[in-house]
Design an enzyme around this catalytic site. Structure first.
Site, PDB file in Angstrom:
ATOM      1  N   GLU A  80      23.575  19.904  21.722  1.00  0.00           N
ATOM      2  CA  GLU A  80      22.629  20.663  20.901  1.00  0.00           C
ATOM      3  C   GLU A  80      21.213  20.478  21.417  1.00  0.00           C
ATOM      4  O   GLU A  80      20.756  19.346  21.631  1.00  0.00           O
ATOM      5  CB  GLU A  80      22.706  20.216  19.443  1.00  0.00           C
ATOM      6  CG  GLU A  80      21.759  21.005  18.531  1.00  0.00           C
ATOM      7  CD  GLU A  80      21.982  20.695  17.072  1.00  0.00           C
ATOM      8  OE1 GLU A  80      23.123  20.939  16.607  1.00  0.00           O
ATOM      9  OE2 GLU A  80      21.040  20.221  16.408  1.00  0.00           O
ATOM     10  N   THR A  88      19.226  25.287  18.037  1.00  0.00           N
ATOM     11  CA  THR A  88      18.845  25.219  16.630  1.00  0.00           C
ATOM     12  C   THR A  88      17.945  26.381  16.237  1.00  0.00           C
ATOM     13  O   THR A  88      17.431  27.119  17.076  1.00  0.00           O
ATOM     14  CB  THR A  88      18.157  23.890  16.296  1.00  0.00           C
ATOM     15  OG1 THR A  88      16.935  23.804  17.045  1.00  0.00           O
ATOM     16  CG2 THR A  88      19.041  22.713  16.637  1.00  0.00           C
ATOM     17  N   ALA A 132      13.124  29.267  10.510  1.00  0.00           N
ATOM     18  CA  ALA A 132      13.021  30.498   9.723  1.00  0.00           C
ATOM     19  C   ALA A 132      13.130  31.701  10.649  1.00  0.00           C
ATOM     20  O   ALA A 132      13.157  31.578  11.869  1.00  0.00           O
ATOM     21  CB  ALA A 132      11.687  30.514   8.981  1.00  0.00           C
ATOM     22  N   HIS A 176      22.295  28.878  16.121  1.00  0.00           N
ATOM     23  CA  HIS A 176      22.224  28.434  14.735  1.00  0.00           C
ATOM     24  C   HIS A 176      21.600  29.560  13.911  1.00  0.00           C
ATOM     25  O   HIS A 176      20.748  30.310  14.400  1.00  0.00           O
ATOM     26  CB  HIS A 176      21.347  27.196  14.595  1.00  0.00           C
ATOM     27  CG  HIS A 176      21.993  25.946  15.114  1.00  0.00           C
ATOM     28  ND1 HIS A 176      21.836  24.723  14.488  1.00  0.00           N
ATOM     29  CD2 HIS A 176      22.778  25.717  16.186  1.00  0.00           C
ATOM     30  CE1 HIS A 176      22.508  23.799  15.166  1.00  0.00           C
ATOM     31  NE2 HIS A 176      23.079  24.384  16.199  1.00  0.00           N
ATOM     32  N   GLY A 232      20.138  25.194   5.875  1.00  0.00           N
ATOM     33  CA  GLY A 232      18.830  24.838   6.400  1.00  0.00           C
ATOM     34  C   GLY A 232      18.057  23.974   5.424  1.00  0.00           C
ATOM     35  O   GLY A 232      18.386  23.882   4.237  1.00  0.00           O
ATOM     36  N   ASP A 233      17.030  23.321   5.937  1.00  0.00           N
ATOM     37  CA  ASP A 233      16.200  22.447   5.118  1.00  0.00           C
ATOM     38  C   ASP A 233      14.997  23.202   4.575  1.00  0.00           C
ATOM     39  O   ASP A 233      14.477  24.123   5.216  1.00  0.00           O
ATOM     40  CB  ASP A 233      15.702  21.258   5.947  1.00  0.00           C
ATOM     41  CG  ASP A 233      16.839  20.362   6.402  1.00  0.00           C
ATOM     42  OD1 ASP A 233      17.818  20.231   5.639  1.00  0.00           O
ATOM     43  OD2 ASP A 233      16.761  19.823   7.517  1.00  0.00           O
ATOM     44  N   HIS A 239      26.156  14.896   1.841  1.00  0.00           N
ATOM     45  CA  HIS A 239      24.837  15.533   1.910  1.00  0.00           C
ATOM     46  C   HIS A 239      23.896  14.796   0.962  1.00  0.00           C
ATOM     47  O   HIS A 239      24.297  14.410  -0.148  1.00  0.00           O
ATOM     48  CB  HIS A 239      24.958  17.004   1.508  1.00  0.00           C
ATOM     49  CG  HIS A 239      23.726  17.806   1.786  1.00  0.00           C
ATOM     50  ND1 HIS A 239      22.600  17.753   0.993  1.00  0.00           N
ATOM     51  CD2 HIS A 239      23.440  18.686   2.786  1.00  0.00           C
ATOM     52  CE1 HIS A 239      21.677  18.555   1.478  1.00  0.00           C
ATOM     53  NE2 HIS A 239      22.161  19.143   2.568  1.00  0.00           N
ATOM     54  N   GLN A 242      11.827   6.531  15.650  1.00  0.00           N
ATOM     55  CA  GLN A 242      12.300   7.890  15.404  1.00  0.00           C
ATOM     56  C   GLN A 242      13.621   7.903  14.640  1.00  0.00           C
ATOM     57  O   GLN A 242      13.791   8.655  13.677  1.00  0.00           O
ATOM     58  CB  GLN A 242      12.466   8.636  16.733  1.00  0.00           C
ATOM     59  CG  GLN A 242      12.963  10.072  16.564  1.00  0.00           C
ATOM     60  CD  GLN A 242      13.340  10.696  17.888  1.00  0.00           C
ATOM     61  OE1 GLN A 242      14.060  10.105  18.689  1.00  0.00           O
ATOM     62  NE2 GLN A 242      12.833  11.898  18.133  1.00  0.00           N
TER      63      GLN A 242
END
Length: 299
Positions: free
Chosen positions: A17, A48, A51, A77, A108-109, A159, A222
């Site tokens: 990815e 990825t 919006a 994605h 999505g976040d 989740h 990170q």
């Protein structure tokens, strides 16, 4: 080749990815990394997506670049973030027009600054990934598009917004029942969590391939931020090693490479259908990891 065929090849499918570059410097960095990643012979890449609008354009552009330049398949994605049903329908058609056969369908976040209030769908948009999967299947039929391969996300440690693992598994089944062909999991660092998750999914009647997603550690700071945000657990022994190396990036990467090789080796020995690596647009650590695995692959 679509997801359901990729995971029926009789050998583990390896996928990488990457994320689309946001500026010239990031584009140059990805362009430098891709030849080395391609040389590791992944079955496909995924790219990825944020919006709609410019984010969608960058995603399709990156997918097209990988496919055209290297002859390696890549999946788009697609998320519900900021998109109405009509906008998503147009996005699905645009993906099909580029000859892209696979979509990773995600809710999505919530955008930065809105996460504290929870996910809010766009006007006439969707709140859940199962609705997006249904929409993809509806649009491909209504507009006469070739059927897509669709993968959805799974969460070995549930989740973060799900009250219980049982509710999260029920949500996953809705996504699969809506038309998903495979499940690709969020990152995790203890294989026991993955195996428990797979057993629970099978007990719930989910039969599609469930592919573990691994994110090699390249930075202590990170990965602690990422795991806190997504609700993943760092096992005690791994956490101790990370504390020992601290902010030393070179030593942190060594810890990450060692742990990922151990994780992937056990997963492959247990017969997973593939492994999805979150490579963060970098190749050096992946060259070491793939070299440490017993996989005979060539491009």
């Amino acid at each position: 080749m679509r997801f359901k065929d990729i995971y029926r090849q009789g050998r583990p499918a390896i996928s990488f990815e990457v994320f689309p570059p946001r500026d010239d410097a990031a584009r140059e960095a990805l362009t430098r990394a891709l030849p080395s990643l391609v040389a590791l012979a992944p079955d496909f890449f995924t790219v990825t997506h944020g919006a709609l609008g410019s984010e969608r354009g960058r995603t399709i552009e990156t997918v097209d670049y990988i496919r055209r330049t290297f002859g390696v398949d890549a999946a788009c994605h697609l998320t519900c973030v900021g998109a109405s049903r009509a906008e998503l329908a147009d996005a699905i058609e645009a993906i099909a027009a580029e000859g892209i056969h696979n979509i990773v369908a995600l809710r999505g976040d919530a955008p930065k600054g809105e996460a504290a209030d929870g996910f809010k769908p766009a006007a006439d948009g969707f709140s859940n990934a199962n609705q997006l999967v249904e929409h993809i299947r509806l649009i491909q039929g209504e507009r006469g598009l070739e059927p897509f391969g669709i993968a959805v996300a799974g969460y070995p440690e549930k989740h973060p917004e799900a009250p219980t693992i049982q509710i999260d598994i029920a949500n996953l089944k809705r996504k699969v029942d809506a038309g998903a062909d495979a499940v690709i999991t969020q990152l995790f660092y203890d294989n026991a969590d993955f195996f428990r998750f797979v057993a629970a999914a099978r007990d719930a009647g989910i039969t599609v391939p469930i592919v573990p997603g691994l994110m090699p550690i390249t930075s202590t700071r990170q990965i602690r931020v990422i795991t806190e945000r997504c609700g993943s657990r760092i096992p005690e022994e791994l956490g101790r090693k990370m504390d020992e190396v601290g902010d030393d990036a070179g030593r942190a990467m060594e810890v990450g490479i060692e742990h990922t090789i151990a994780q992937a080796t056990e997963l492959l020995a247990r017969g997973v259908p593939g492994i999805h690596f979150y490579v963060m647009n970098r190749s050096v650590h992946m060259e070491r990891i793939m070299g440490g695995l017993s996989l005979k692959r060539s491009r």
